[in-house]
Scaffold this motif. Structure first.
Motif, short mmCIF file in Angstrom:
data_model
loop_
_atom_site.label_atom_id
_atom_site.label_comp_id
_atom_site.label_asym_id
_atom_site.label_seq_id
_atom_site.Cartn_x
_atom_site.Cartn_y
_atom_site.Cartn_z
N ALA A 1 54.89 66.17 -71.38
CA ALA A 1 53.84 67.13 -71.76
C ALA A 1 52.56 66.38 -72.05
O ALA A 1 52.56 65.33 -72.72
CB ALA A 1 54.27 67.92 -72.98
N SER A 2 51.46 66.90 -71.52
CA SER A 2 50.13 66.35 -71.78
C SER A 2 49.24 67.51 -72.22
O SER A 2 48.72 68.26 -71.39
CB SER A 2 49.58 65.69 -70.51
OG SER A 2 48.26 65.22 -70.73
N LEU A 3 49.10 67.64 -73.56
CA LEU A 3 48.43 68.82 -74.12
C LEU A 3 47.05 68.46 -74.67
O LEU A 3 46.87 67.42 -75.30
CB LEU A 3 49.29 69.43 -75.23
CG LEU A 3 50.74 69.76 -74.82
CD1 LEU A 3 51.49 70.34 -76.00
CD2 LEU A 3 50.77 70.72 -73.64
N ASP A 4 46.09 69.35 -74.44
CA ASP A 4 44.73 69.16 -74.90
C ASP A 4 44.70 69.30 -76.43
O ASP A 4 45.10 70.34 -76.97
CB ASP A 4 43.82 70.22 -74.25
CG ASP A 4 42.35 69.95 -74.48
OD1 ASP A 4 42.01 69.26 -75.46
OD2 ASP A 4 41.53 70.42 -73.66
N PRO A 5 44.22 68.28 -77.15
CA PRO A 5 44.17 68.36 -78.62
C PRO A 5 43.31 69.51 -79.12
O PRO A 5 43.51 70.00 -80.24
CB PRO A 5 43.56 67.01 -79.03
CG PRO A 5 43.81 66.11 -77.87
CD PRO A 5 43.75 66.98 -76.66
N ILE B 1 59.02 66.75 -64.03
CA ILE B 1 58.34 68.00 -64.39
C ILE B 1 57.34 67.68 -65.49
O ILE B 1 57.66 66.94 -66.44
CB ILE B 1 59.34 69.06 -64.87
CG1 ILE B 1 60.32 69.45 -63.76
CG2 ILE B 1 58.60 70.31 -65.36
CD1 ILE B 1 61.42 70.39 -64.22
N SER B 2 56.14 68.21 -65.36
CA SER B 2 55.12 67.96 -66.38
C SER B 2 54.48 69.27 -66.82
O SER B 2 54.27 70.19 -66.01
CB SER B 2 54.04 67.01 -65.84
OG SER B 2 53.37 67.59 -64.74
N ILE B 3 54.20 69.35 -68.12
CA ILE B 3 53.50 70.50 -68.71
C ILE B 3 52.15 70.00 -69.21
O ILE B 3 52.08 68.98 -69.90
CB ILE B 3 54.30 71.10 -69.87
CG1 ILE B 3 55.73 71.42 -69.45
CG2 ILE B 3 53.61 72.36 -70.41
CD1 ILE B 3 56.63 71.81 -70.61
N SER B 4 51.08 70.71 -68.89
CA SER B 4 49.76 70.31 -69.37
C SER B 4 48.97 71.52 -69.81
O SER B 4 49.26 72.65 -69.40
CB SER B 4 49.00 69.56 -68.26
OG SER B 4 48.76 70.41 -67.15
#
Length: 354
Positions: free
Chosen positions: A227-231, A264-267
């Motif tokens: 997961a790569s989430l915007d702060p 699999i990636s979540i962004s």
């Protein structure tokens, strides 16, 4: 003469249409009422000029007068014939319009009746799905409860084979219950009865919970989920349970169509009043011609894939409906052998625009 009077000498020289029919008449120039009209009119004018010029020929003047009266009568007849044709044409046109309006009205009534029947059929189908789903959930829940009792060894020890069989029963019951829940949600969505309870919630925590839910299935195929989430998108406004359902359905779909040791990636990305979320996989991908149908109910692309990757085909339809229920939209980018990327948006704040 051709349409627009292109073959008419008078119209060609002057650009003036003497009669309405000159705009559409297909007659030859010799048969044109306009030509006859102006030839006779020119004859009358000529005769009048002769009559008033040669004043010392009273007998000839009388004859000319008679000829003029005859020509005027003939001119009136031609004009009346032209007028009658226009009147008849207008009457025919009016009759055709009335017939067309009548047919349109009849077809409109038929379409309204068909629409009523269609809505009735949709309600019957939704009621059936709702009732059958409730009827299936009760025994499934009971079976899963008994499985838990056996697996927790509350009524005695299980040998290795018995334990294995119980785990298989539990797994299949969970899978079947998930499909029943999907059917129930689908019925509620079609009937407009699916409740959306919106509130502010922590988005990274929801992503973590969704990832944990699918981790056992992903680990069996050695698929990594990152997961790569915007702060800037920590707090989101929406129904956390339904948004978790969206993520789990997309992750389940990604795991199903991703081969062993895939990724699999979540962004997420902050868009101001909304956030953009994507779930991307390294799976088998989707053909360009199938991208427009994957969100349809009970649709799975290619029968061969349906056999290799079983499923009801309603997961993505529910995802699309839930995203739209939040005022967002969803799209997919994919190509065969290059994986798929599902992208959707949801409000970041209450009353954020769609």
């Amino acid at each position: 003469m051709a349409k627009g009077g292109r073959n008419c000498v008078w119209v060609g020289c002057t650009g003036v249409h003497p009669f309405k029919r000159c705009a559409y008449c297909e007659n030859n120039a010799q048969e044109c009422f306009g030509i006859q009209f102006f030839v006779i009119a020119a004859g009358i004018i000529g005769l009048l000029v002769v009559m008033f010029t040669i004043r010392d020929l009273p007998v000839l003047a009388v004859e000319i007068t008679m000829v003029i009266i005859f020509l005027i009568s003939l001119l009136t007849l031609i004009a009346n014939k032209e007028t009658n044709e226009i009147i008849i044409g207008n009457a025919i046109l009016r009759s055709l319009n009335e017939e067309l309006e009548k047919r349109v009205e009849e077809r409109t009534k038929e379409l309204k009746l068909l629409n009523v029947e269609l809505q009735k059929a949709i309600r019957v189908k939704s009621d059936f799905l709702t009732n059958i789903s409730h009827e299936l959930r009760t025994p499934l829940t009971a079976v899963m409860g008994y499985c838990d009792i056996f697996l927790e060894k509350k009524i005695g020890e299980l040998n290795e084979q018995q334990f294995k069989f119980m785990k298989a029963i539990q797994k299949n019951c969970k899978s079947l219950l998930a499909q029943v829940n999907n059917l129930l949600d689908l019925a509620k969505l079609e009937a407009g009865k699916l409740a959306i309870s919106e509130k502010d919630f922590n988005f990274p925590r929801l992503v973590s919970e969704a990832t944990v839910s699918v981790e056992p299935m992903a680990s069996k195929k050695n698929i990594s989920i990152t997961a790569s989430l915007d702060p800037a998108a920590q707090t989101v406004f929406g129904d956390p349970d339904r948004l978790e359902q969206i993520l789990i359905n997309l992750l389940d779909n990604a795991i199903k169509f991703t081969n062993y040791a895939g990724r699999i990636s979540i962004s997420s990305k902050d868009l101001g009043d909304r956030i953009l979320i994507s779930v991307e996989d390294s799976g088998i991908g989707i053909k360009q011609e199938d991208l427009g149908t994957i969100f349809e109910k009970f649709k799975q692309v290619e029968s061969v894939l349906s056999k290799r990757y079983p499923g009801s085909g309603i997961g993505l339809a529910i995802v699309k409906s839930l995203v739209e229920a939040h005022g967002g939209n969803i799209q997919v980018e994919s190509a065969p052998g290059k994986g798929s990327k599902f992208i959707f948006t949801i409000p970041k704040h209450k009353n954020a625009g769609g």
